[in-house]
Design a protein around this motif. Sequence first.
Motif, PDB file in Angstrom:
ATOM      1  N   GLU A  76       5.761  -7.151  10.485  1.00  0.00           N
ATOM      2  CA  GLU A  76       4.296  -6.564  10.007  1.00  0.00           C
ATOM      3  C   GLU A  76       3.271  -7.506  10.637  1.00  0.00           C
ATOM      4  O   GLU A  76       3.514  -8.656  11.080  1.00  0.00           O
ATOM      5  CB  GLU A  76       4.353  -7.014   8.376  1.00  0.00           C
ATOM      6  CG  GLU A  76       5.570  -6.049   7.705  1.00  0.00           C
ATOM      7  CD  GLU A  76       5.307  -4.508   7.631  1.00  0.00           C
ATOM      8  OE1 GLU A  76       3.880  -4.209   7.805  1.00  0.00           O
ATOM      9  OE2 GLU A  76       6.082  -3.749   7.428  1.00  0.00           O
ATOM     10  N   SER A  78      -0.198  -7.001   9.328  1.00  0.00           N
ATOM     11  CA  SER A  78      -1.168  -7.558   8.375  1.00  0.00           C
ATOM     12  C   SER A  78      -0.519  -8.385   7.383  1.00  0.00           C
ATOM     13  O   SER A  78       0.629  -8.493   7.155  1.00  0.00           O
ATOM     14  CB  SER A  78      -1.805  -6.378   7.594  1.00  0.00           C
ATOM     15  OG  SER A  78      -0.729  -5.769   6.686  1.00  0.00           O
ATOM     16  N   GLY A  81       1.118  -6.522   4.519  1.00  0.00           N
ATOM     17  CA  GLY A  81       2.184  -5.927   4.765  1.00  0.00           C
ATOM     18  C   GLY A  81       3.169  -7.062   4.844  1.00  0.00           C
ATOM     19  O   GLY A  81       4.324  -6.629   4.505  1.00  0.00           O
ATOM     20  N   ARG A  82       3.018  -8.083   5.077  1.00  0.00           N
ATOM     21  CA  ARG A  82       3.881  -9.274   5.298  1.00  0.00           C
ATOM     22  C   ARG A  82       4.592  -9.689   3.934  1.00  0.00           C
ATOM     23  O   ARG A  82       5.488 -10.209   3.681  1.00  0.00           O
ATOM     24  CB  ARG A  82       3.265 -10.538   6.261  1.00  0.00           C
ATOM     25  CG  ARG A  82       3.284 -10.112   7.729  1.00  0.00           C
ATOM     26  CD  ARG A  82       2.266 -11.218   8.333  1.00  0.00           C
ATOM     27  NE  ARG A  82       3.121 -12.360   8.581  1.00  0.00           N
ATOM     28  CZ  ARG A  82       2.516 -13.474   8.810  1.00  0.00           C
ATOM     29  NH1 ARG A  82       1.089 -13.424   9.060  1.00  0.00           N
ATOM     30  NH2 ARG A  82       3.283 -14.572   9.141  1.00  0.00           N
ATOM     31  N   SER A 188       1.907  -4.168  -4.675  1.00  0.00           N
ATOM     32  CA  SER A 188       1.041  -3.474  -3.535  1.00  0.00           C
ATOM     33  C   SER A 188      -0.447  -3.074  -3.963  1.00  0.00           C
ATOM     34  O   SER A 188      -1.622  -3.087  -3.367  1.00  0.00           O
ATOM     35  CB  SER A 188       1.719  -2.169  -3.162  1.00  0.00           C
ATOM     36  OG  SER A 188       1.070  -1.459  -1.801  1.00  0.00           O
TER      37      SER A 188
END
Length: 199
Positions: A76, A78, A81-82, A188
């Motif tokens: 990932e 971002s 995202g990580r 998320s």
Amino acid sequence: MKKGERTRDHIIMKSAAIFNQRGYAGTSLNDIIADTGIKKGGIYRHFASKDEIALEAYNYAASLVSGKFSEAVDQEQSASGRLIAFFRVYEDVVHNPPFIGGCPMQNTAVESDDTHSELCDRARQGLHNFLDMMKSIIRDGIEAGEFKEDLDSDALATFAFSLLEGGILLSKLDGDNKHMLMNKTTFSSYLQQCCLKSS
């Protein structure tokens, strides 16, 4: 690698799976002998006690899972995202966990909390390692302008890891990955709504 080293590694790998599935108290030396195919004398040539095997087995299992986290995170770009990548590692915890038996840190922490101080210390160190990894990602996100400047990296890392470990526990207990998937979706959404800088 010498034969003795290969034998020792074999004992650790086999024992790690047994301990993670059955726990320390539920695993006997006879279980280790049966799964490794190595006689008692051969086991004691490499390890002084069941405790020593358990500690090495935990290190092995934890390092494998840590490697899976690192692989997922490295894919990932971002920071958000990580962080979400941690959840992907355990998305199918019921049928395909990154290590047989589920999360070694969680399993060890629950069993050893009041019974085995050395194993508990290893699990606690694992907790701090994972939290530090998450906090580093969050701080990188703040510095890169992805996350809000006043974001509390300690609080967000603890929240993320609590959702992750809770999802593992509930999904394994219920035999249904929906808990992990819901926690991933919730986290998320939280990142989108509360943590990302407005563009």
